[in-house]
Design a protein around this motif. Sequence first.
Motif, short mmCIF file in Angstrom:
data_model
loop_
_atom_site.label_atom_id
_atom_site.label_comp_id
_atom_site.label_asym_id
_atom_site.label_seq_id
_atom_site.Cartn_x
_atom_site.Cartn_y
_atom_site.Cartn_z
N THR A 138 0.85 -1.18 0.00
CA THR A 138 0.00 0.00 0.00
C THR A 138 0.89 1.23 0.00
OG1 THR A 138 -1.72 -1.18 1.23
CG2 THR A 138 -1.80 1.23 1.26
N ARG A 139 0.62 2.16 -0.92
CA ARG A 139 1.41 3.39 -1.02
C ARG A 139 0.86 4.40 0.00
NH1 ARG A 139 4.40 5.61 -5.23
NH2 ARG A 139 3.69 3.95 -6.64
N VAL A 140 1.61 4.64 1.06
CA VAL A 140 1.12 5.46 2.17
C VAL A 140 0.83 6.89 1.74
CG1 VAL A 140 1.69 6.38 4.46
CG2 VAL A 140 2.28 4.01 3.89
N SER A 141 1.64 7.44 0.85
CA SER A 141 1.44 8.84 0.44
C SER A 141 0.11 9.06 -0.27
CB SER A 141 2.59 9.29 -0.47
OG SER A 141 2.67 8.47 -1.63
N SER A 142 -0.49 7.99 -0.80
CA SER A 142 -1.78 8.12 -1.47
C SER A 142 -2.93 8.30 -0.49
CB SER A 142 -2.05 6.88 -2.34
OG SER A 142 -1.13 6.78 -3.40
N PHE A 143 -2.66 8.10 0.81
CA PHE A 143 -3.74 8.12 1.81
C PHE A 143 -3.48 9.15 2.91
CE2 PHE A 143 -3.64 3.92 -0.13
CZ PHE A 143 -4.98 3.75 -0.50
N LEU A 144 -2.63 10.13 2.64
CA LEU A 144 -2.30 11.11 3.68
C LEU A 144 -3.51 11.92 4.13
CD1 LEU A 144 1.19 12.44 2.51
CD2 LEU A 144 0.68 10.81 4.34
N GLY A 145 -4.42 12.20 3.22
CA GLY A 145 -5.64 12.92 3.60
C GLY A 145 -6.46 12.14 4.59
N TRP A 146 -6.67 10.85 4.30
CA TRP A 146 -7.46 10.00 5.19
C TRP A 146 -6.76 9.79 6.53
CZ3 TRP A 146 -6.56 4.94 7.10
CH2 TRP A 146 -7.67 4.36 7.75
N ILE A 147 -5.44 9.55 6.50
CA ILE A 147 -4.68 9.38 7.74
C ILE A 147 -4.78 10.63 8.61
CG2 ILE A 147 -2.36 9.11 8.71
CD1 ILE A 147 -1.70 7.39 6.22
N SER A 148 -4.61 11.79 8.00
CA SER A 148 -4.67 13.05 8.73
C SER A 148 -6.06 13.31 9.28
CB SER A 148 -4.24 14.19 7.80
OG SER A 148 -4.30 15.43 8.45
N GLN A 149 -7.07 12.97 8.50
CA GLN A 149 -8.45 13.17 8.93
C GLN A 149 -8.79 12.33 10.16
OE1 GLN A 149 -11.82 11.37 6.61
NE2 GLN A 149 -12.39 13.51 6.25
N VAL A 150 -8.35 11.08 10.19
CA VAL A 150 -8.66 10.18 11.30
C VAL A 150 -7.83 10.51 12.53
CG1 VAL A 150 -8.60 7.77 12.08
CG2 VAL A 150 -9.38 8.31 9.76
N THR A 151 -6.54 10.81 12.34
CA THR A 151 -5.62 10.97 13.48
C THR A 151 -5.42 12.40 13.95
OG1 THR A 151 -3.70 11.23 12.03
CG2 THR A 151 -4.33 8.97 12.63
N ASN A 152 -5.79 13.36 13.11
CA ASN A 152 -5.53 14.80 13.34
C ASN A 152 -4.03 15.11 13.28
OD1 ASN A 152 -6.41 17.50 13.74
ND2 ASN A 152 -5.90 17.39 15.90
N LEU A 153 -3.25 14.24 12.67
CA LEU A 153 -1.84 14.51 12.49
C LEU A 153 -1.64 15.48 11.31
CD1 LEU A 153 -0.22 10.99 12.98
CD2 LEU A 153 0.07 12.98 14.46
N ALA A 154 -0.78 16.47 11.51
CA ALA A 154 -0.43 17.38 10.43
C ALA A 154 0.59 16.70 9.53
CB ALA A 154 0.13 18.67 11.00
N ILE A 155 0.52 16.97 8.25
CA ILE A 155 1.43 16.40 7.27
C ILE A 155 2.46 17.46 6.89
CG2 ILE A 155 1.65 15.27 5.03
CD1 ILE A 155 0.07 13.69 7.16
N ARG A 156 3.73 17.09 6.90
CA ARG A 156 4.78 18.03 6.55
C ARG A 156 4.63 18.49 5.10
NH1 ARG A 156 9.92 14.62 7.21
NH2 ARG A 156 8.46 13.03 6.44
N PRO A 157 5.00 19.76 4.81
CA PRO A 157 4.86 20.25 3.44
C PRO A 157 5.78 19.50 2.47
CG PRO A 157 5.76 21.96 4.90
CD PRO A 157 5.50 20.76 5.74
#
Length: 323
Positions: free
Chosen positions: A304-323
């Motif tokens: 699974t390509r993790v970068s393809s799901f950064l929106g979903w990961i961030s939405q569930v965890t409230n983790l900010a994604i680095r620019p």
Amino acid sequence: MAVKLSCFVFLIIVLITQSEQQALSKLKMKGFTKPARPTTQDEIIAYMKNPANTPKIDFKPTGTYPQTNRAGFSEYHLAPQILGGTNASQRQFPWVAFMVMDGSSICNGAVISADWILTTANCVYGVDEFEIYVGGVDTDVEEKFEQIVFSDYYYRHPDFDTSTYENDIALVPVNLTFNDYYYPYIRPICLPKLSQTSNSFNKVSAVLAGYGDTVENSATDGSRFMQYVTLRTVNNAVCVANYGSSDFFSTNICTGPHPTKAPCDNDDGAPLMYRDSQTGRYTVIGLYSFGSSSSCDNRPVAYTRVSSFLGWISQVTNLAIRP
């Protein structure tokens, strides 16, 4: 880490459809595999030319809580050199999680914060309880600095397909302790940056770490010790040629084939990691999803390509994604 499997017996009455029962039975096996499917050269070319098959993010991340600045650092540098793997040392991959589901089957995951384990959807499907070990490398002994946490909940990607394994990603909420006592034995791995969402991660050296079988058709479930192996990512066309364009997606990463180095049964959810040569930090770029039904080695492998799901990961965890 001394693994103590639960002896409690639960009576659970669940009404599910026949198709769900079949899917759950498949997911409870030692590892999901797919048969090789003849693929024409024209089909491969069409897949690679289709803009829909280029890596991209799912949607804009909304999380506001940054990962710790300690994320992604390892105390060890790898020798230039699971199946064909090497025993890992404590502090080498302090984010790798060993997961026991419902007291029997095993999977792997990656710590991304004190509150979250990242893994694959096939690992969590139909599970009632997780027993998760972090900080150790030996499943037969209780190790200093190891933490054992339990969870009875998970977030599976809403579009996970049990037939194709598309969107094979999940999150398990936990309560780990991050402090100077446990550092550097337990810490998170970096999530990809927003700037990396269009990166194919093609032809890069990556490390896979987990507790899967070290030989094919093993009589035991998984390895006693955490194993790691250095692999080379390849163009997605290699996996398309083996599994077909309808069973491999832009949200996957491909490695192999290799005659002696590969993930195997019980490596599901194991993190595929890329080390930045400038910062020395590791980023989780993939999660082992599926391999070939014919053999663990000499076949390409899908993650699974993790970068393809950064929106979903961030939405569930409230983790900010680095620019």
